[in-house]
Design an enzyme around this catalytic site. Structure first.
Site, PDB file in Angstrom:
ATOM      1  NE  ARG A  76      -3.400   2.299   2.886  1.00  0.00           N
ATOM      2  CZ  ARG A  76      -3.212   3.254   3.806  1.00  0.00           C
ATOM      3  NH1 ARG A  76      -2.239   3.179   4.687  1.00  0.00           N
ATOM      4  NH2 ARG A  76      -4.020   4.290   3.851  1.00  0.00           N
ATOM      5  CG  HIS A 120      -1.134   9.000   3.294  1.00  0.00           C
ATOM      6  ND1 HIS A 120      -1.210   7.648   3.551  1.00  0.00           N
ATOM      7  CD2 HIS A 120      -0.775   9.577   4.467  1.00  0.00           C
ATOM      8  CE1 HIS A 120      -0.914   7.416   4.821  1.00  0.00           C
ATOM      9  NE2 HIS A 120      -0.629   8.567   5.396  1.00  0.00           N
ATOM     10  CD  GLU A 165      -4.815   7.798   9.643  1.00  0.00           C
ATOM     11  OE1 GLU A 165      -4.353   8.882  10.044  1.00  0.00           O
ATOM     12  OE2 GLU A 165      -4.455   6.708  10.108  1.00  0.00           O
ATOM     13  CG  ASN A 294      -5.043   3.516   8.688  1.00  0.00           C
ATOM     14  OD1 ASN A 294      -5.152   2.482   8.027  1.00  0.00           O
ATOM     15  ND2 ASN A 294      -4.629   4.661   8.176  1.00  0.00           N
ATOM     16  CE1 TYR A 296       0.290   3.018  13.517  1.00  0.00           C
ATOM     17  CE2 TYR A 296      -1.669   4.178  12.747  1.00  0.00           C
ATOM     18  CZ  TYR A 296      -0.446   3.586  12.487  1.00  0.00           C
ATOM     19  OH  TYR A 296       0.038   3.548  11.209  1.00  0.00           O
ATOM     20  CD  GLU A 360      -1.534   4.211   8.078  1.00  0.00           C
ATOM     21  OE1 GLU A 360      -1.228   4.665   9.193  1.00  0.00           O
ATOM     22  OE2 GLU A 360      -1.731   4.916   7.077  1.00  0.00           O
TER      23      GLU A 360
HETATM   24  C1  FCB Z   1      -1.223   7.464  10.570  1.00  0.00           C
HETATM   25  C2  FCB Z   1      -0.816   7.965   9.202  1.00  0.00           C
HETATM   26  C3  FCB Z   1       0.519   7.458   8.742  1.00  0.00           C
HETATM   27  C4  FCB Z   1       1.525   7.395   9.872  1.00  0.00           C
HETATM   28  C5  FCB Z   1       0.951   6.678  11.063  1.00  0.00           C
HETATM   29  C6  FCB Z   1       1.908   6.540  12.217  1.00  0.00           C
HETATM   30  O1  FCB Z   1      -2.124   8.352  11.144  1.00  0.00           O
HETATM   31  O2  FCB Z   1      -1.785   7.617   8.249  1.00  0.00           O
HETATM   32  O3  FCB Z   1       0.946   8.268   7.686  1.00  0.00           O
HETATM   33  O4  FCB Z   1       1.975   8.648  10.165  1.00  0.00           O
HETATM   34  O5  FCB Z   1      -0.199   7.336  11.499  1.00  0.00           O
END
Ligand code: FCB
Length: 456
Positions: A76, A120, A165, A294, A296, A360
């Protein structure tokens, strides 16, 4: 635990144009809002810019060889809008298109499926000068750009993502101003969110018209996993408010063709939403083939008040974020794989017919090459293992998850943090550009090879 993934599960890694390409002023590329923002004093740590980044523009063959070595099925990446259309609209740069043609060809030769994201975060500066995402014309320019990209690359690229995002683009870019273009204006942020949704819908229409019927179209959202601090009505209402302006502001228009009524009510002091024209929401909810998620870390929220300027119009005065205990990454983000599971199960329940991709997931740690030149990153391996286990648990519970894209292949330009935060499974020595696979790269190769988690 010996978790296996379904046959055909897609194993990828993810990157973004401005974070890796470099060659910022080569072959006709013009500045994007991130070129300008990173030059503005005090916006990006250490004054770092994406001028050179990982120099992927010149080293993409070497990078694809690394991907092949890992066994990736998918890769990607994003297209730089101002490399393809300097100025954002109008004349096309042949050299810009040639770069992405060569990139796609090299991937296909390596047996790796190219997955292209159109946006992006690197809006051509000329379009920002004309008003940027708060203006409707930007959505129209985006659709024209999508058509150009699809015409030129549609024979090689079958999987497309319109936006990455949009929450960050709208609310960090125009709301809190910590991302480019650095505006702090609640109304501008809400207008940007709608015009990003509209851009998505218009682009889906343009892509469908230009691409073969089998093309796979998607959108990537950074959906937030919010948890109430306590089970009081006040804390649950804090979650509701954030969910409206953080998640449903995209999910409801894109999948149901409506604006969340509570969002409209919560933001009544900022706007009457009259910039949403008749028919817009029908355009936005054009059917797509997959949703990219995505993830985290989750957030715990309570009733209270957040800092201003904040990226939460209509909610900031009513919510406060409660720090989670436990381990954290170098971003100071908590490590909490249950949040991924919660998000996937929510989507299973709310959007049962939409296939999902984790587009992500990954972690930054303070990696360095030891005297032997090796990069040992056991924390990243632990993070990845725990999140893949959560994804596997979601699959077992009926989530239609089709693939996983690790963020990121390479250490890169981490936006306002510059080069200080390393997310790669491949270490990059920025002065020389030298690539060194970290232990996590070898670990991920093992996951892909067995289509499952290796024993500890
Ligand atoms: C996301 C982004 C990516 C990267 C990660 C850590 O929000 O899409 O570009 O910065 O975080």
């Amino acid at each position: 635990m010996n978790a296996h993934f379904p046959a055909g599960f897609r194993w990828g890694s993810a990157t973004a144009a401005y974070q890796i390409e470099g060659a910022a002023a080569e072959d006709g590329r013009t500045p994007s809002i991130w070129d300008s923002f990173s030059r503005a004093p005090g916006k990006v740590r250490n004054g770092d810019t994406g001028d050179v980044a990982t120099d992927h523009y010149h080293r993409f063959r070497e990078d694809i060889a690394l991907m092949k070595e890992l066994g990736l099925t998918d890769y990607r990446f994003s297209l730089s809008w101002s490399r393809i259309l300097p100025g954002g609209r109008g004349p096309v740069s042949q050299k810009g298109l040639d770069f992405y043609r060569a990139l796609a060809d090299e991937l296909l030769d390596a047996g790796i499926r190219p997955v292209a994201t159109l946006y992006h975060w690197d809006l051509p500066q000329e379009l920002e000068d004309a008003g940027g995402w708060p203006e409707r014309a930007t959505a129209e320019s985006f659709a024209a750009y999508a058509a150009v990209a699809a015409d030129a690359l549609g024979d090689r690229i079958a999987t497309w993502t319109t936006l990455n995002e949009p929450w960050c683009a709208a609310f960090l870019g125009y709301g809190s101003g910590v991302h480019a273009p650095g505006r702090a204006d609640d109304l501008a942020a809400l207008r940007a969110a709608h015009h990003l949704n509209l851009a998505h819908g218009l682009a889906v229409r343009a892509l469908r018209a230009a691409l073969p019927a089998a093309a796979e179209l998607s959108l990537t959202l950074n959906l937030h996993a919010f948890r109430a601090h306590t089970d009081t009505p006040e804390d649950r209402d804090a979650v509701r408010r954030l969910d409206a302006v953080g998640n449903r502001i995209f999910l409801d228009p894109v999948f149901h063709g409506r604006l969340p009524a509570d969002l409209v009510a919560d933001t009544a002091g900022i706007t009457d939403w009259s910039f949403v024209r008749d028919g817009d929401l029908d355009t936005v909810c054009a059917p797509i083939d997959a949703l990219g998620v995505n993830y985290y870390a989750p957030s715990v929220v309570a009733a209270g008040t957040s800092e201003t300027p904040s990226p939460w119009p209509g909610a900031a005065e009513h919510v406060r974020f409660v720090p989670l205990p436990g381990p954290r990454t170098a971003m100071d983000w908590p490590v909490d794989p249950d949040g991924l599971y919660e998000l996937l199960v929510r989507l299973r329940d709310e959007l049962p017919h939409v296939p999902l991709l984790i587009t992500e997931n990954g972690a930054a740690y303070d990696d360095y090459a030891d005297p032997e030149g090796d990069v040992h990153d056991p924390e990243r391996v632990g993070y990845l293992r725990a999140h893949l286990a959560a994804a596997h648990r979601a699959l077992a519970d009926g989530v239609d998850l089709r693939g996983y894209f690790l963020w990121s292949l390479l250490d890169n330009f981490e936006w306002a943090y510059g080069y200080g935060k390393r997310f790669g499974i491949v270490h990059v020595d920025f002065p020389t550009g030298r690539r060194t696979p970290k232990d996590s790269a070898r670990w991920y190769r093992g996951v892909i090879a067995r289509n499952g988690l290796p024993p500890r």
